[in-house]
Design a protein around this motif. Structure first.
Motif, PDB file in Angstrom:
ATOM      1  N   ALA A  69      10.770  -9.759  14.328  1.00 28.82           N
ATOM      2  CA  ALA A  69       9.601  -9.761  13.445  1.00 28.82           C
ATOM      3  C   ALA A  69       8.298  -9.731  14.238  1.00 28.82           C
ATOM      4  N   TRP A  70       8.331 -10.212  15.510  1.00 29.14           N
ATOM      5  CA  TRP A  70       7.097 -10.262  16.293  1.00 29.14           C
ATOM      6  C   TRP A  70       6.574  -8.861  16.647  1.00 29.14           C
ATOM      7  N   HIS A 120       1.045  -9.441   7.765  1.00 22.92           N
ATOM      8  CA  HIS A 120       2.476  -9.445   7.443  1.00 22.92           C
ATOM      9  C   HIS A 120       3.267 -10.190   8.517  1.00 22.92           C
ATOM     10  N   ALA A 121       2.871 -10.004   9.785  1.00 21.44           N
ATOM     11  CA  ALA A 121       3.556 -10.698  10.880  1.00 21.44           C
ATOM     12  C   ALA A 121       3.387 -12.213  10.742  1.00 21.44           C
ATOM     13  N   LEU A 122       2.192 -12.645  10.368  1.00 23.01           N
ATOM     14  CA  LEU A 122       1.960 -14.078  10.162  1.00 23.01           C
ATOM     15  C   LEU A 122       2.805 -14.603   9.009  1.00 23.01           C
ATOM     16  N   PRO A 166       7.343 -19.421  18.247  1.00 22.96           N
ATOM     17  CA  PRO A 166       7.192 -20.876  18.324  1.00 22.96           C
ATOM     18  C   PRO A 166       5.774 -21.358  18.612  1.00 22.96           C
ATOM     19  N   PHE A 167       4.953 -20.534  19.272  1.00 20.52           N
ATOM     20  CA  PHE A 167       3.609 -20.992  19.615  1.00 20.52           C
ATOM     21  C   PHE A 167       2.584 -20.681  18.517  1.00 20.52           C
ATOM     22  N   ALA A 220       6.819 -21.484  12.170  1.00 20.71           N
ATOM     23  CA  ALA A 220       6.992 -21.376  10.720  1.00 20.71           C
ATOM     24  C   ALA A 220       6.084 -20.265  10.172  1.00 20.71           C
ATOM     25  N   PRO A 221       6.463 -19.645   9.054  1.00 27.35           N
ATOM     26  CA  PRO A 221       5.592 -18.632   8.443  1.00 27.35           C
ATOM     27  C   PRO A 221       4.234 -19.213   8.068  1.00 27.35           C
ATOM     28  N   VAL A 222       3.210 -18.396   8.197  1.00 21.42           N
ATOM     29  CA  VAL A 222       1.849 -18.819   7.877  1.00 21.42           C
ATOM     30  C   VAL A 222       1.506 -18.329   6.473  1.00 21.42           C
ATOM     31  N   ASN A 223       0.940 -19.199   5.662  1.00 21.39           N
ATOM     32  CA  ASN A 223       0.613 -18.858   4.286  1.00 21.39           C
ATOM     33  C   ASN A 223      -0.687 -18.050   4.244  1.00 21.39           C
TER      34      ASN A 223
END
Length: 400
Positions: free
Chosen positions: A139-140, A278-280, A286-287, A292-295
């Motif tokens: 996904a990165w 979308h990546a967020l 991990p950094f 975790a997914p960002v809202n």
């Protein structure tokens, strides 16, 4: 061991894939057999008719995705097609520069362009499947694609110097030995007892290498709108089909699209930001937010389609109504006429030579009559003056 990713969309059957590929290959073969095989310079009417037909085929295919595809497939296709078509217009400008740099005779340019389109299509389809595999597993990669588009957008806003050589042109000229003159449509010839490439082959190499550089912004851009492999492949393919006709149709208009780089930069920056959002949303690094997914908000494909269309509309209207754009169109016409006159061989009819020279003189007078405020924006002014001087000297010599 990880299983290989499934890159075939479940909603697209093998039969549909096969028929689509047959359609694309058939259009390319038709283009070669009925238009490119016999060297000629397409008329404005011929280019306009066939450009319209290729766009019509792409639109009909898009309507098919709306009627028989999954929900949202048609919107994704049209957003991808419009974006790739806009980027291909910018590619046409670079093709014009390359053709001019190598002084490719107009009647042979069709063959070079068709080669470039086929090479680009094959290379991009390969990159599409590589990109799809990466996106499915990592996904990165969305972060990487997004940053690449933002950098490309910034590059488009950077002022360009008068040196139009790209890295591919410089490497090709340095390492590939070619004959000094064209030998009809031949790709190889014999000179001084040695077999070597003709300039026509060298141009094809440069066009092909440049296409690979174009793909670095083209492929991430469409993946920013959809991750459906079938949509990505078809939107890319249909945007490239008809590019040869588009080249001959808008070689004057391109110089009037003064603000096209700004419009393309805005589109790439918008899609780059969309990819990063979308990546967020799918984040697992991990950094960032502890993995975790960002809202964050996500931009829909429908919104993207409207934004892209609005940017292109504003860009075209602003360019065509600009006095500077009109002046650049006059200069482009003058350059082409001077080049065509210098390309005339000794066997050219005197009447044809005089007619072309009269058009050249009229075009030069129109440019000379421009306000100095507009004339100072003429790119490569010294080179243009030198070309005109050679054309006038050639005419004086031919008139003796």
């Amino acid at each position: 061991m990880l299983a290989p990713p499934d890159l075939t969309p479940p909603h697209v059957s093998p039969t549909v894939w096969t028929l689509t590929i047959v359609l694309i290959v058939g259009l390319l073969l038709f283009d070669y057999i009925f238009h490119v095989r016999k060297a000629h310079v397409p008329t404005l009417r011929e280019s306009a008719v066939w450009s319209t037909l290729y766009v019509a085929v792409a639109l009909l295919f898009g309507i098919g995705t709306v009627l028989w595809g999954r929900d949202g497939m048609g919107t994704e296709y049209f957003a991808g097609y419009i974006t790739e078509k806009a980027l291909s217009v910018d590619n046409v400008f670079v093709f014009l520069v390359i053709m001019s740099s190598f002084s490719v005779p107009r009647q042979y340019q069709q063959k070079v362009l068709l080669f470039g389109i086929v090479f680009s299509l094959v290379a991009r389809i390969g990159l599409i499947f590589i990109g799809a595999a990466l996106l499915e597993r990592f996904a990165w990669v969305f972060y990487l694609f997004g940053l690449l588009l933002l950098v490309t957008a910034g590059h488009l806003l950077t002022p360009k110097s008068g040196d139009h050589d790209n890295i591919v042109m410089r490497l090709a000229r340095r390492w590939l030995h070619t004959s000094e003159r064209y030998d009809g449509q031949k790709l190889f010839t014999v000179q001084d007892g040695r077999r070597m490439m003709t300039p026509l082959m060298l141009v094809m190499v440069v066009i092909g290498g440049t296409d690979l550089l174009f793909a670095l912004d083209s492929i991430p851009a469409i993946f920013g709108l959809t991750q459906d492999t079938f949509v990505v492949v078809t939107a890319t393919a249909f945007s490239l089909l008809g590019l040869r006709q588009l080249y001959f149709l808008i070689d004057h208009l391109l110089d009037r699209l003064l603000y096209l780089p700004y419009g393309l930069a805005a589109i790439l920056a918008f899609i780059g930001a969309k990819l990063i959002l979308h990546a967020l949303h799918e984040n697992n690094l991990p950094f960032i937010n502890d993995g975790a997914p960002v809202n964050v908000i996500e931009i829909s494909t429908t919104t993207s389609l409207w934004v892209i269309g609005a940017i292109l509309l504003v860009t075209v209207i602003a360019s065509l109504t600009s006095d500077k754009g009109k002046a650049r169109s006059m200069v482009a016409n003058l350059r082409q006429l001077a080049g065509e006159y210098l390309a005339l061989d000794d066997a050219a009819y005197a009447a044809d030579r005089e007619k072309l020279y009269a058009r050249l003189v009229a075009a030069e007078q129109r440019v000379t009559a421009l306000d100095e405020e507009l004339r100072r924006f003429i790119p490569d002014r010294d080179a243009l003056n030198a070309t005109l001087a050679r054309a006038h000297a050639r005419h004086a010599e031919a008139s003796r």
